[in-house]
Every structure is written in structure tokens, then in C-alpha cells.
Design an enzyme around this catalytic site. Sequence first.
Site, PDB file in Angstrom:
ATOM      1  N   HIS A 216      -2.238  -0.696 -21.046  1.00  0.00           N
ATOM      2  CA  HIS A 216      -3.014  -1.194 -19.019  1.00  0.00           C
ATOM      3  C   HIS A 216      -2.394  -2.659 -19.401  1.00  0.00           C
ATOM      4  CE1 HIS A 216      -5.066  -2.349 -15.654  1.00  0.00           C
ATOM      5  NE2 HIS A 216      -4.792  -1.080 -15.244  1.00  0.00           N
ATOM      6  N   PRO A 217      -2.180  -3.051 -18.532  1.00  0.00           N
ATOM      7  CA  PRO A 217      -1.919  -4.924 -19.038  1.00  0.00           C
ATOM      8  C   PRO A 217      -3.099  -5.521 -18.384  1.00  0.00           C
ATOM      9  CG  PRO A 217      -0.652  -4.136 -16.305  1.00  0.00           C
ATOM     10  CD  PRO A 217      -1.016  -3.182 -17.346  1.00  0.00           C
ATOM     11  N   CYS A 218      -4.448  -5.427 -18.073  1.00  0.00           N
ATOM     12  CA  CYS A 218      -5.067  -5.985 -17.511  1.00  0.00           C
ATOM     13  C   CYS A 218      -5.778  -7.269 -18.004  1.00  0.00           C
ATOM     14  CB  CYS A 218      -6.029  -5.252 -16.630  1.00  0.00           C
ATOM     15  SG  CYS A 218      -6.986  -4.215 -18.334  1.00  0.00           S
ATOM     16  N   LYS A 219      -5.881  -6.427 -19.647  1.00  0.00           N
ATOM     17  CA  LYS A 219      -6.194  -7.865 -20.426  1.00  0.00           C
ATOM     18  C   LYS A 219      -5.321  -8.999 -20.700  1.00  0.00           C
ATOM     19  CE  LYS A 219     -10.147  -7.167 -22.343  1.00  0.00           C
ATOM     20  NZ  LYS A 219     -10.872  -7.932 -22.031  1.00  0.00           N
TER      21      LYS A 219
END
Lengths: 277, 122
Positions: A216-219
Site C-alpha cells: 500500500h502506497p499510503c506511507k
Amino acid sequence: MTQVSTGSEAALHLSGNWCYWLFLGLIVCIESHSTEIIQEETFHHCCQLLLQQSEQLRDGWSWESVQGSQVGYLKKTVLRSVDINLSSVWDQVGSSSDSGSHSVCHQQQQEKSALVASYDADSIKEDITDDDGGFCAVSKDSRKVLQYEYHILYSCSYSTPVLYFRAFTLEGRSLSLEEVWSSVHPNFRIRLQNSPLNTITQQEHPLLGQPFFMLHPCKTEEFMRPVLQLAQDQNRPVNYVLTWLSVVGPLVGLDVPLMYFTRLLPSPALLSNPKPN
Amino acid sequence: MSDTAESPTEPQKEEPQKEEPPPPAEESATSEDKKKIDVLLKAVGDTPIMKTKKWAVERGRTVQSLSQFITRFLKLDATEQLFIYVNQSFAPSPDQDVGILFDCFGSDGKLVLHYCKSQAWG
């Protein structure tokens, strides 16, 4: 663009076409790093730079483009010898004691020797045994040779790169999410598992439409911000995609050789041109 | 290799200027691995600054091991993750020996590592 033309004049004196493109490309990367995200065009450019370095280092990356469009992604296939030991994944609370190989140190040793970041089949030293009929073994010798495929795509929603991957046994069976978890580096396994959201999830590949795992790219913004700031303070060129990869790669068993970062770059003096007003 | 002026003020104990993190519980290292290199730890952003910034670290020590040490030293909790950056431009692999990083990126006799904490993934 005055800055670029000055750079290109200087770059022509440098040996080799590679330096020229790297130089130009890095200027693009620096200029685009006013925020922690990048535009798709910059993503493309960074990927091409990465690709050139990969070719020099024989690191195995290729660019795959969707037919008839500019859209594409970086791809790499790797053979890994991994200890698929399901019980070790859920053993963090120490409930199982049927195998003596669950100490953290032992896991680290196993992981350390397990990574085979090469597509050269000759380097696989493990015997492939099928007597397990799967991976039910609880012993520490439950090694499997797996084929990992990594894709780097651009996420329009996050304006960052995003890592997709999938894994198969050599017989062609694709790995489940649990099995993939068991091959995550022990350093990250607990933290990733503790996350409120699922960090590694199964997603449909945006371009291929096939099931992949996605990190997941959220960080991304959060871990890119410090290093971009540092680089900017020091006028140090950074390839966004490469730096991003250096952070996320190890999470999913993808090694990014140090040589990417030790390659001869043009002298910093050439790059620290006064910024245009 | 002499100490630089930026060494912090030491507490009133009889401790050397450079300290050593406790050795990890790994198998015996080669004599080359046991040689020590100087590491300077710099905090990024609002990450807590370590009271002792300069450390003598065995070459054979991994980035992961050092990261765990910093995490414990700073008393980070399970929801926080530590990121380490080299050369202000990339994150080293957790399995990388600090000795190799020193060889490639050390300057003025030390390896500078920037560290930053953030919330865990997700």
C-alpha cells in the site's frame, strides 16, 4: 531552460552517453521534488534512469509498456530460496513450541541466507523437493525456490510509485497471502502485521488485470519526505523511484544493490547550479 | 580519527566519548567483522535526538541490528517504525553490513546515518 542547457554543456564533457542522460534526468528529479510526490512524467523519467543503471549492473529490470500507449511499468523477476514456514508467521506470541527454530536470531540467519537476488538458475543451491506435497513442514528445512515478479507502477491516486508483486512455486502454483507474509523480512513482519490497515493486500493489477499483491502506497509521502528534504538541503541528486525502492524493496524481499548508489555521479559541483530565480 | 567538536556533552559518568552498542546475539564474527567503524547518528525532523550520537560499531553489524538498537534506545513503541538513510539519498537494506556502508559512503572517518521515526505502516 537555462539550467538544463548549462548542464548539458557540462555533461557533454563527461564521458559516455549514460552520464549525459543521468545528469539531465537528475535535474528533472531535483526540480520535481518540491513535494513528496511526483508527476507521472517524472516517474517515467526516473524509471528510465533506473533502467539504465540496472542494465549496467545487470540487475534485471525491464520496462513493459501497454500496447499503443505511453503507460508502462518496471518489471523484474527473481528466483528466491525462501523458508516457507507458516507456523513461524503466527508464532510471535510464542504459543507453538514444536519447532526449535523460531528464535528471532535464527529467523534472521535464515532470511539472510535465503535471498537469492539473481535470475541465474545456477546460483540456486537448494534441492527442490516435492515430498512435502506443499509446505506443511514445520522444520527449518522447509525451503522452497520461488519465482517472484515485481512491478513498479505509477499510482495516480497517490502520485507516487506503487509496488505490485506476485510469487509462484516452480511448479506454477501461486502463493497465498499467508505464504507471502512468511517471506517478509522479519524486521518488518511484526510492524506490518500490526498495522490497522492491511499493508500487503491482494489487488487486481491495474494494467494486466491479474491478481497481484500490492504494497500500500499510503506511507510513501511520509518516508520520502525526510530523505528528499535531506537531499535538497545538501543539493544532492536523488532518483525518486530508486530511493523509494530502497525503502520498500526489503519489505518484500526485493534487494536493491548498493551499486545503484555508489555509481559515479557527476561531481556535485556541476549539479549545484544556482537555481533559476 | 579524532573526535569532532559536535560531540554532545556527556553525562557525569566515566564513559568514553564514543560508545558501543551492546553486541547482538549472533554467531561468532570473523576478525574483520569485529573491527569497528565510527557511526554518527543524526535525527531528522521531530525524531528524538540521541544523547550520544557517535558510536563505534563493529563492521559486521547489520543495519537492522543497529536500527533495533536505536529503536530500543529511543524507546519507540510497536506502532512506530524507524527509517534510516545513507548519504541523504537512500535507505540501506536491513541486511547490509555497516562496514560496507562505511567503505562506500564514509567520509572524514565516519559513516553518517540519518534516522527518522514514523507511524507504522498502514
